[in-house]
Design a protein around this motif. Structure first.
Motif, PDB file in Angstrom:
ATOM      1  N   ARG A 185      37.237 -82.485 -26.901  1.00 27.90           N
ATOM      2  CA  ARG A 185      37.339 -81.416 -27.907  1.00 27.90           C
ATOM      3  C   ARG A 185      38.743 -81.342 -28.497  1.00 27.90           C
ATOM      4  O   ARG A 185      39.721 -81.664 -27.828  1.00 27.90           O
ATOM      5  CB  ARG A 185      36.964 -80.072 -27.291  1.00 27.90           C
ATOM      6  N   ALA A 186      38.816 -80.826 -29.720  1.00 26.03           N
ATOM      7  CA  ALA A 186      40.073 -80.832 -30.473  1.00 26.03           C
ATOM      8  C   ALA A 186      41.090 -79.824 -29.943  1.00 26.03           C
ATOM      9  O   ALA A 186      42.288 -80.011 -30.111  1.00 26.03           O
ATOM     10  CB  ALA A 186      39.794 -80.550 -31.950  1.00 26.03           C
ATOM     11  N   ASN A 231      34.198 -81.748 -31.606  1.00 24.51           N
ATOM     12  CA  ASN A 231      34.241 -83.005 -30.874  1.00 24.51           C
ATOM     13  C   ASN A 231      35.111 -84.008 -31.635  1.00 24.51           C
ATOM     14  O   ASN A 231      35.068 -84.071 -32.855  1.00 24.51           O
ATOM     15  CB  ASN A 231      32.829 -83.581 -30.747  1.00 24.51           C
ATOM     16  N   THR A 232      35.873 -84.791 -30.891  1.00 24.39           N
ATOM     17  CA  THR A 232      36.727 -85.815 -31.500  1.00 24.39           C
ATOM     18  C   THR A 232      36.482 -87.126 -30.758  1.00 24.39           C
ATOM     19  O   THR A 232      35.728 -87.178 -29.786  1.00 24.39           O
ATOM     20  CB  THR A 232      38.214 -85.463 -31.344  1.00 24.39           C
ATOM     21  N   GLY A 233      37.189 -88.153 -31.158  1.00 21.99           N
ATOM     22  CA  GLY A 233      37.139 -89.413 -30.409  1.00 21.99           C
ATOM     23  C   GLY A 233      37.777 -89.286 -29.042  1.00 21.99           C
ATOM     24  O   GLY A 233      37.502 -90.087 -28.142  1.00 21.99           O
ATOM     25  N   GLY A 234      38.629 -88.296 -28.879  1.00 22.39           N
ATOM     26  CA  GLY A 234      39.332 -88.093 -27.607  1.00 22.39           C
ATOM     27  C   GLY A 234      40.761 -87.678 -27.878  1.00 22.39           C
ATOM     28  O   GLY A 234      41.475 -88.357 -28.600  1.00 22.39           O
ATOM     29  N   MET A 235      41.163 -86.529 -27.329  1.00 19.96           N
ATOM     30  CA  MET A 235      42.497 -85.969 -27.595  1.00 19.96           C
ATOM     31  C   MET A 235      43.468 -86.226 -26.447  1.00 19.96           C
ATOM     32  O   MET A 235      44.612 -85.758 -26.488  1.00 19.96           O
ATOM     33  CB  MET A 235      42.387 -84.467 -27.843  1.00 19.96           C
ATOM     34  N   VAL A 250      56.377 -85.868 -25.994  1.00 16.30           N
ATOM     35  CA  VAL A 250      55.760 -85.262 -27.178  1.00 16.30           C
ATOM     36  C   VAL A 250      56.763 -84.336 -27.874  1.00 16.30           C
ATOM     37  O   VAL A 250      56.889 -84.331 -29.109  1.00 16.30           O
ATOM     38  CB  VAL A 250      54.492 -84.467 -26.775  1.00 16.30           C
ATOM     39  N   ASP A 251      57.498 -83.557 -27.065  1.00 11.43           N
ATOM     40  CA  ASP A 251      58.419 -82.569 -27.645  1.00 11.43           C
ATOM     41  C   ASP A 251      59.630 -83.213 -28.309  1.00 11.43           C
ATOM     42  O   ASP A 251      60.358 -82.539 -29.041  1.00 11.43           O
ATOM     43  CB  ASP A 251      58.827 -81.562 -26.571  1.00 11.43           C
ATOM     44  N   CYS A 252      59.871 -84.494 -28.021  1.00 12.48           N
ATOM     45  CA  CYS A 252      60.971 -85.209 -28.690  1.00 12.48           C
ATOM     46  C   CYS A 252      60.539 -85.801 -30.022  1.00 12.48           C
ATOM     47  O   CYS A 252      61.376 -86.262 -30.797  1.00 12.48           O
ATOM     48  CB  CYS A 252      61.466 -86.360 -27.816  1.00 12.48           C
ATOM     49  N   ILE A 253      59.222 -85.848 -30.253  1.00 12.49           N
ATOM     50  CA  ILE A 253      58.728 -86.505 -31.469  1.00 12.49           C
ATOM     51  C   ILE A 253      58.742 -85.492 -32.605  1.00 12.49           C
ATOM     52  O   ILE A 253      58.192 -84.396 -32.480  1.00 12.49           O
ATOM     53  CB  ILE A 253      57.321 -87.091 -31.227  1.00 12.49           C
ATOM     54  N   PHE A 288      49.606 -82.649 -34.538  1.00 15.24           N
ATOM     55  CA  PHE A 288      49.369 -81.648 -33.496  1.00 15.24           C
ATOM     56  C   PHE A 288      48.813 -82.368 -32.270  1.00 15.24           C
ATOM     57  O   PHE A 288      48.385 -83.521 -32.351  1.00 15.24           O
ATOM     58  CB  PHE A 288      48.384 -80.571 -33.967  1.00 15.24           C
ATOM     59  N   CYS A 289      48.856 -81.667 -31.150  1.00 18.47           N
ATOM     60  CA  CYS A 289      48.218 -82.209 -29.940  1.00 18.47           C
ATOM     61  C   CYS A 289      47.723 -81.047 -29.097  1.00 18.47           C
ATOM     62  O   CYS A 289      48.105 -79.897 -29.318  1.00 18.47           O
ATOM     63  CB  CYS A 289      49.196 -83.062 -29.132  1.00 18.47           C
ATOM     64  N   ARG A 290      46.862 -81.346 -28.149  1.00 15.66           N
ATOM     65  CA  ARG A 290      46.499 -80.352 -27.145  1.00 15.66           C
ATOM     66  C   ARG A 290      47.631 -80.231 -26.143  1.00 15.66           C
ATOM     67  O   ARG A 290      48.348 -81.184 -25.871  1.00 15.66           O
ATOM     68  CB  ARG A 290      45.192 -80.763 -26.446  1.00 15.66           C
ATOM     69  N   ARG A 291      47.784 -79.023 -25.568  1.00 21.09           N
ATOM     70  CA  ARG A 291      48.858 -78.797 -24.593  1.00 21.09           C
ATOM     71  C   ARG A 291      48.321 -78.797 -23.157  1.00 21.09           C
ATOM     72  O   ARG A 291      49.078 -78.512 -22.231  1.00 21.09           O
ATOM     73  CB  ARG A 291      49.550 -77.444 -24.858  1.00 21.09           C
ATOM     74  N   ASP A 292      47.042 -79.098 -22.979  1.00 11.75           N
ATOM     75  CA  ASP A 292      46.437 -78.919 -21.643  1.00 11.75           C
ATOM     76  C   ASP A 292      45.755 -80.185 -21.120  1.00 11.75           C
ATOM     77  O   ASP A 292      44.832 -80.102 -20.307  1.00 11.75           O
ATOM     78  CB  ASP A 292      45.435 -77.759 -21.677  1.00 11.75           C
TER      79      ASP A 292
END
Ligand code: AMP
Ligand code: GLY
Length: 421
Positions: free
Chosen positions: A214-215, A223-227, A401-404, A410-414
């Motif tokens: 899930r996004a 649904n996504t290809g995979g996060m 991630v936080d350096c990029i 965006f990304c998931r945080r979990d």
């Protein structure tokens, strides 16, 4: 050996990254590749679905092994076309790729071989499909038979929703892929994935891995290809893996061989783990993306001989060694993904990641415009970390991630939360 990888995603970057470390490798090409893959392979501007173009390139460049990443060219017969020219290719023939290319084919095979799966019917006619739904009631699952980019499945809560899904698919929403349907019972339990190399007769399970489809955080949203993904997947215990091999993978391999269409390549089973054990939801005939991005950093053995042994039917005496350290991958996607998203935003800051131990960034939709790195796809980067614990791998991945510096992403945080809980 001269190797050509086909594809342009994070999965193909992870495969190129692993293959580039092989002492058996003489030259590595990728068609069409991306900006990250260009650091390991010579990228050639041939699309992954250009079968004549890929065959001509492989012949001209004396390629010893073609490794096919995505399902589209497999289902369309790329491996058959290469083999017809005497070129070794990793992946199933079109006949064997029906395990992903036709859900109805897979359900019929499972029924014949006694493989546990949901009760189902196959339909090409709306009235018959609606009658089946009326007889069985909701909730019920409606699936387009063919490849529908992950959008062909509706878990319908009501009969009306199921009928709408039937009308949409048979009405052409998924083109030819939706011209016939599988309708099946809803299965309860925990979903899990399972990967094995298969050489036509023997299957060799890989390390376990699980994605987040899930996004949004908390497994919410589209649904996504995979996060994101992690390996190992604690839910796939050794006992469960044994059941999956005995009840699902081995009978599938035997049934495909008995039908004269032996399966060679990666068999990726989507499973529902219920109270009475694992049941098959679907097959894919390729590595998962982003699961491949967490498997490759954990593979201690040389990938290249494993792929060759798969092609040559020599897996019986083969084994793979894996690092104990877990791996975790956070996918960074363009804002809006999986719906409409912007292309062309600039990504900065990747050079600074060298200071974080165990971090590798696999590229998906990226390209270079001069010195600039540009986002060109929905899923763009797979920020991957290994560490002695999954918790530490997650810290490292999110530190990276936080350096990029990419305001367009965006990304998931979990990612990994379920495995850490
Ligand atoms: P598939 O592409 O067949 O794996 O289906 C996509 C997703 O739909 C799966 O990952 C499940 O979340 C869900 N799904 C598919 N079939 C079923 C089923 N029989 N029961 C419950 N959920 C299902
Ligand atoms: N991550 C899901 C897939 O590759 O299909």
């Amino acid at each position: 050996m001269r190797v050509l990888v086909v594809g342009s995603g994070g999965r193909e970057h992870a495969l190129c990254w692993a293959l580039a470390a092989s002492p058996l490798l003489d030259a590595l090409f990728c068609a069409p590749g991306n900006a990250g893959i260009a650091e390991q392979a010579a990228c050639v501007g041939i699309a992954a679905d250009d079968i004549p173009g890929l065959v001509a390139f492989a012949r001209a460049e004396r390629i010893g092994l073609v490794v096919v990443g995505p399902e589209g060219p497999l289902v369309a017969g790329l491996v058959d076309a290469l083999q017809a020219e005497g070129i070794k290719a990793f992946g199933p023939t079109a006949a064997a790729a029906r395990l992903e290319g036709s859900k109805g084919f897979t359900k019929d095979l499972a029924a014949r071989a006694g493989i546990p799966t949901a009760a189902y019917g196959r339909f090409a006619d709306a009235a018959a499909a609606r009658a089946y739904v009326a007889a069985h009631g909701a909730p019920i699952v409606v699936k387009a038979d063919g490849l529908a980019a992950g959008k062909g499945v509706t878990v319908a809560a009501t009969v009306a929703e199921a009928n709408a899904a039937i009308d949409a698919a048979l009405g052409g929403r998924f083109g030819a892929a939706g011209a016939s349907l599988v309708i099946e019972a809803v299965l309860a339990g925990e979903e899990a994935s399972f990967f094995a190399l298969v050489d036509g007769r023997h299957a060799l399970p890989l390390a376990t891995a699980q994605d987040h489809k899930r996004a949004c955080d908390g497994d919410q949203g589209a649904n996504t290809g995979g996060m994101g993904a992690y390996s190992p997947a604690p839910s796939v215990t050794p006992a469960l893996a044994g059941q999956v091999m005995d009840r699902i993978i081995e009978p599938t391999v035997a049934a495909m061989a008995a039908a004269g269409t032996p399966f060679k390549g990666i068999l990726y089973a989507g499973l529902m783990i219920g109270a009475d054990g694992p049941k098959l939801l679907e097959y894919n005939v390729r590595f998962g993306d982003p699961e491949c991005q967490v498997l490759m950093p954990r593979l201690m053995s040389d990938l290249l001989p494993a792929l060759i042994a798969t092609c040559d039917g020599e897996l019986k005496r083969f084994s793979l060694r894996w690092y104990d350290d877990p791996a975790l991958c956070v996918v960074m996607a363009a804002r809006g993904y999986p719906d409409a998203y912007q292309k062309g935003s600039e990504i900065r800051g990747l050079a600074a990641l060298g200071g974080i131990p165990g971090v590798t960034v696999f590229h998906a939709g990226t390209a270079r415009e001069g010195e600039r790195l540009i986002a060109t796809g929905g899923r763009v980067l797979g920020v991957t970390a290994t560490a002695p614990t999954l918790a530490e791998a997650r810290l490292r991945a999110y530190r990276a991630v936080d350096c990029i510096d990419w305001p367009g992403g965006f990304c998931r945080r979990d990612i990994g939360a379920r495995a850490l809980a």
